[in-house]
Write a protein that holds these residues in place. Structure first.
Motif, short mmCIF file in Angstrom:
data_model
loop_
_atom_site.label_atom_id
_atom_site.label_comp_id
_atom_site.label_asym_id
_atom_site.label_seq_id
_atom_site.Cartn_x
_atom_site.Cartn_y
_atom_site.Cartn_z
N GLY A 202 -33.75 49.84 114.85
CA GLY A 202 -32.58 49.64 115.46
C GLY A 202 -31.50 50.18 114.52
N LYS A 203 -30.08 49.83 115.10
CA LYS A 203 -29.08 50.64 114.12
C LYS A 203 -28.86 49.43 112.87
N PRO A 204 -28.22 50.11 111.89
CA PRO A 204 -28.00 49.27 110.82
C PRO A 204 -26.75 48.35 111.14
N LEU A 205 -26.51 47.36 110.35
CA LEU A 205 -25.60 46.23 110.73
C LEU A 205 -24.27 46.72 110.85
N GLU B 2 -39.45 42.08 122.38
CA GLU B 2 -38.61 42.84 122.39
C GLU B 2 -37.60 43.10 121.26
N ALA B 3 -37.13 41.80 121.17
CA ALA B 3 -35.83 41.75 119.97
C ALA B 3 -36.57 42.10 118.78
N ILE B 4 -37.74 41.76 118.39
CA ILE B 4 -38.25 41.80 117.33
C ILE B 4 -38.69 43.39 116.87
N VAL B 5 -39.07 44.12 118.03
CA VAL B 5 -39.38 45.24 118.14
C VAL B 5 -38.05 46.29 117.73
N TYR B 6 -36.78 45.88 118.28
CA TYR B 6 -35.61 46.67 118.25
C TYR B 6 -34.92 45.89 117.00
N GLU B 7 -35.39 44.97 115.94
CA GLU B 7 -34.61 44.67 114.87
C GLU B 7 -33.49 43.71 115.11
N CYS B 8 -33.41 43.09 116.22
CA CYS B 8 -32.50 42.20 116.86
C CYS B 8 -32.98 40.74 116.60
N VAL B 9 -32.19 39.80 115.88
CA VAL B 9 -32.62 38.45 115.57
C VAL B 9 -32.75 37.75 116.91
N PRO B 10 -33.96 37.17 117.52
CA PRO B 10 -34.05 36.56 118.54
C PRO B 10 -33.45 35.24 118.68
N VAL B 11 -32.66 34.97 119.83
CA VAL B 11 -32.19 33.83 120.08
C VAL B 11 -32.94 33.09 121.20
N ILE B 12 -33.77 32.25 121.07
CA ILE B 12 -34.64 31.49 121.90
C ILE B 12 -34.10 30.23 122.69
N ILE B 13 -33.74 30.46 123.99
CA ILE B 13 -33.28 29.29 124.82
C ILE B 13 -34.29 28.92 125.77
N SER B 14 -35.21 28.21 125.44
CA SER B 14 -36.26 27.43 126.18
C SER B 14 -36.82 26.47 125.53
N PRO C 161 -23.74 31.84 108.71
CA PRO C 161 -23.08 32.51 107.61
C PRO C 161 -23.66 33.92 107.63
N LYS C 162 -22.90 35.05 107.25
CA LYS C 162 -23.38 36.43 107.24
C LYS C 162 -24.64 36.50 106.12
N GLU C 163 -24.80 35.80 105.28
CA GLU C 163 -25.55 36.18 104.22
C GLU C 163 -27.01 35.60 105.14
N ARG C 164 -26.85 34.43 105.67
CA ARG C 164 -28.18 33.98 106.50
C ARG C 164 -28.61 35.03 107.54
N TYR C 165 -27.51 35.62 108.16
CA TYR C 165 -27.79 36.29 109.36
C TYR C 165 -28.72 37.65 108.64
N LEU C 166 -27.93 38.35 107.61
CA LEU C 166 -28.69 39.30 106.84
C LEU C 166 -30.27 39.05 106.47
N GLU C 167 -30.17 37.78 105.94
CA GLU C 167 -31.81 37.46 105.55
C GLU C 167 -32.77 37.54 106.65
N MET C 168 -32.12 36.80 108.02
CA MET C 168 -32.98 36.81 108.89
C MET C 168 -33.38 38.08 109.81
N GLN C 169 -32.28 38.90 109.54
CA GLN C 169 -32.55 40.36 110.27
C GLN C 169 -33.51 41.29 109.37
N MET C 170 -33.59 40.88 107.98
CA MET C 170 -34.50 41.50 107.26
C MET C 170 -35.69 41.09 107.32
N ARG C 171 -35.94 39.80 107.80
CA ARG C 171 -37.25 39.14 108.12
C ARG C 171 -37.75 39.51 109.34
N VAL C 172 -36.80 39.97 110.36
CA VAL C 172 -37.38 40.44 111.66
C VAL C 172 -38.26 41.60 111.48
N LYS C 173 -37.50 42.38 110.75
CA LYS C 173 -38.11 43.71 110.18
C LYS C 173 -39.50 43.52 109.58
#
Length: 556
Positions: free
Chosen positions: A385-388, A460-472, A508-520
């Motif tokens: 996906g696109k960069p941050l 799909e979220a993982i494939v497009y490097e978007c942090v998944p938010v699971i509501i289930s 936090p932004k740092e936490r999001y960046l960490e999660m998004q990197m891990r999605v990749k």
């Protein structure tokens, strides 16, 4: 002299009777203690019986075993921790709950020692299981094999509670004991021993430690699967329900697994005596497509078909009867698969897309199957996906408004906030490009349940490097046995949908960046390949099945 004589006689008689009663009770106690299987409770030498919680005992190999619930994995060993990241992230080397704490925006996994740190003496039947040049396997307290030993699931269970439930079920559930011994049982026992005692890994290759509950144990388990595992695939059954994979659409996971499993030369064996697992190659999608009759207002005939299939297998082969199907597995993605397989296939390892804890999915035995929406035009160029800096949308969702959760999501967030792109069905576009572009340019991708708990949006979220938010609520995410989902995904309870934006903004932004990197990093584990590659989705599904079999198998 007559009365005195009778008084003395009664006194002596009473003493004699008292002596007889005392000796009798003493003999009964000694006989029970030394000769019957109820007298010796197997406990670690480090603990006293009084220190353990009371529980109903089970007789096993003439030794009484406590049916107790453990707060940690029953086969866990105390081991060292390993620093894998420079930002103070420590990955535990036990299989236990991945405990996270936010300390100055760094996430640390803490090692928690096992109650079962003291090793037990081997049971009689387990002696000489391994050759003399190998380490001896020590046994543990085994629980009763019944439904009452399983932990009761609350109405709504959070992801952290799910972690604990996994450990408790590992401690309290065992598959059916084989009716006769086989060499494969001892191979599974040896594999379990090696996984439990896996050394801390320093060379991870392309594995990323923070994604896993225990990367050392996973790596050793995966290596043993590649080296040891043999699968027998039944040839019985006619197409299209059997041996006819469905390769497109939202149920494609079961089809792609079937296609790759039946063609696999590394794992498949023609000699059933060498098999650790037996595959029942049916398609739940084909079953529904072929036999479902809307006029019948139910799918009882589908269940009847599968029951007849199992009866045929059991009548023709001895493999099923040895374990009552406990070493058999199925892979099914249709919503109805849990109810279709809960009768004759209940003891099998069921890999299900509809992994709902409230619908009979059993953590530690069953496996959550990733639901992957496969299109005819799927291309590797769509990955990523696109960069941050170009991900301007905070959260995105679009899809059919079915089930109980999605209408609530739209009622609160559709056209309510420019940061929250929440839609119903989007207009069709070639190759679904509009939908994909939204995923590629959003920070978080909302993955709400539909009619059932599962959704292809997670993958799909993982494939497009978007942090998944699971509501289930009560949904067990794929590969839950080994992956630390909280390290790369957000879980929101259904009741918290009104607070969705505030929950996401508070990260936090740092936490999001960490999660998004891990999605990749985790993406490689969710990709299909026409020819399977190491650690891909095919191998991860098979590994979870293998892993649960190793940790629930019993020996004769």
């Amino acid at each position: 002299m007559g009365p005195e004589f009778f008084s003395l006689f009664h006194l002596e008689r009473n003493r004699f009777l008292y002596l007889i009663i005392t000796i009798t009770f003493a003999l009964i106690f000694v006989f029970q203690y030394f000769d019957l299987p109820y007298g010796n409770i197997l406990v670690p030498s480090k603990f006293h019986a009084a220190d353990l919680p009371p529980s109903a005992p089970e007789i096993y190999n003439n030794i009484t075993l406590l049916n107790q619930t453990y707060p940690q994995h029953p086969f866990q060993k105390v081991s060292e921790t390993k620093l894998y990241e420079k930002n103070n992230t420590i990955s535990r080397t036990d299989i236990g709950v991945n405990l996270t704490r936010d300390v100055n925006n760094t996430y640390v996994n803490f090692h928690s020692p096992s109650v079962n740190a003291e090793r037990f003496k081997p049971l009689q039947d387990d002696v000489n299981v391994i050759s003399s040049n190998q380490s001896s396997i020590t046994d543990t307290v085994l629980p009763k094999e019944n439904k009452s030993s399983l932990v009761k699931v609350p109405d709504t269970i959070s992801i952290s509670e799910m972690d604990k439930l996994l450990l408790q079920n590992y401690a309290s559930y065992r598959s059916t004991r084989p009716r006769w011994s086989s060499a494969v049982d001892q191979e599974l026992l040896q594999a379990r021993f090696e996984i439990e005692n896996a050394p801390v890994v320093t060379d991870l290759g392309n594995l990323y430690a923070p994604l896993f509950r225990n990367v050392s144990m996973f790596k050793r388990s995966y290596e043993l699967m590649e080296k040891t595992l043999k699968v027998y695939v039944y040839t019985e059954g006619s197409k299209p329900i059997m041996h006819s994979p469905y390769l497109l659409g939202i149920y494609a996971s079961e089809g792609w697994f079937m296609r790759l499993m039946e063609a696999n030369e590394a794992f498949v064996t023609k000699d059933a005596k060498k098999a650790h697992l037996f595959y029942l190659p049916f398609s739940s999608r084909r079953l529904e497509e072929t036999l479902y009759d809307r006029n019948l207002h139910g799918h009882r005939n589908l269940v009847h078909y599968l029951n007849n299939y199992v009866d045929m297998i059991a009548g023709k082969h001895w493999f099923w009867n040895r374990t009552e199907g406990a070493d058999h597995f199925l892979v099914a993605c249709h919503d109805w698969a849990p109810s279709e397989t809960k009768q004759r296939m209940a003891k099998c390892i069921r890999s299900l897309c509809n992994a709902d804890l409230k619908e009979g999915f059993m953590l530690g035995k069953d496996v959550s199957l990733p639901e992957t929406y496969v299109h005819a035009q799927n291309r590797t160029s769509d990955l990523g996906g696109k960069p941050l800096s170009k991900r301007k949308t905070l959260a995105f969702f679009a899809g059919g408004i079915h089930g109980s959760v999605r209408p609530i999501l739209l009622r609160h967030w559709e056209n309510k906030d420019p940061d929250m792109k929440i839609f119903g069905m989007m207009p069709k576009s070639k190759g679904n490009r509009n939908y994909i572009q939204y995923m590629k340019s959003s920070r978080y991708c909302i993955c709400p349940k539909g009619y059932e708990v599962n959704s292809p949006r997670v993958v799909e979220a993982i494939v497009y490097e978007c942090v998944p938010v699971i509501i289930s609520d009560n949904f067990v995410p794929p590969f839950f046995e080994v992956l630390n989902w909280e390290s790369f995904a957000v879980f929101v309870l259904e009741k918290d949908i009104p607070n969705l934006k505030s929950i996401l903004v508070s990260i936090p932004k740092e936490r999001y960046l960490e999660m998004q990197m891990r999605v990749k990093k985790v993406q490689q584990h969710f990709l299909w390949h026409r020819s399977p590659v190491k650690y891909d989705i095919f191998h991860m599904i098979l590994h979870s099945i293998w892993y649960n079999r190793v940790f629930t198998a019993r020996i004769r």
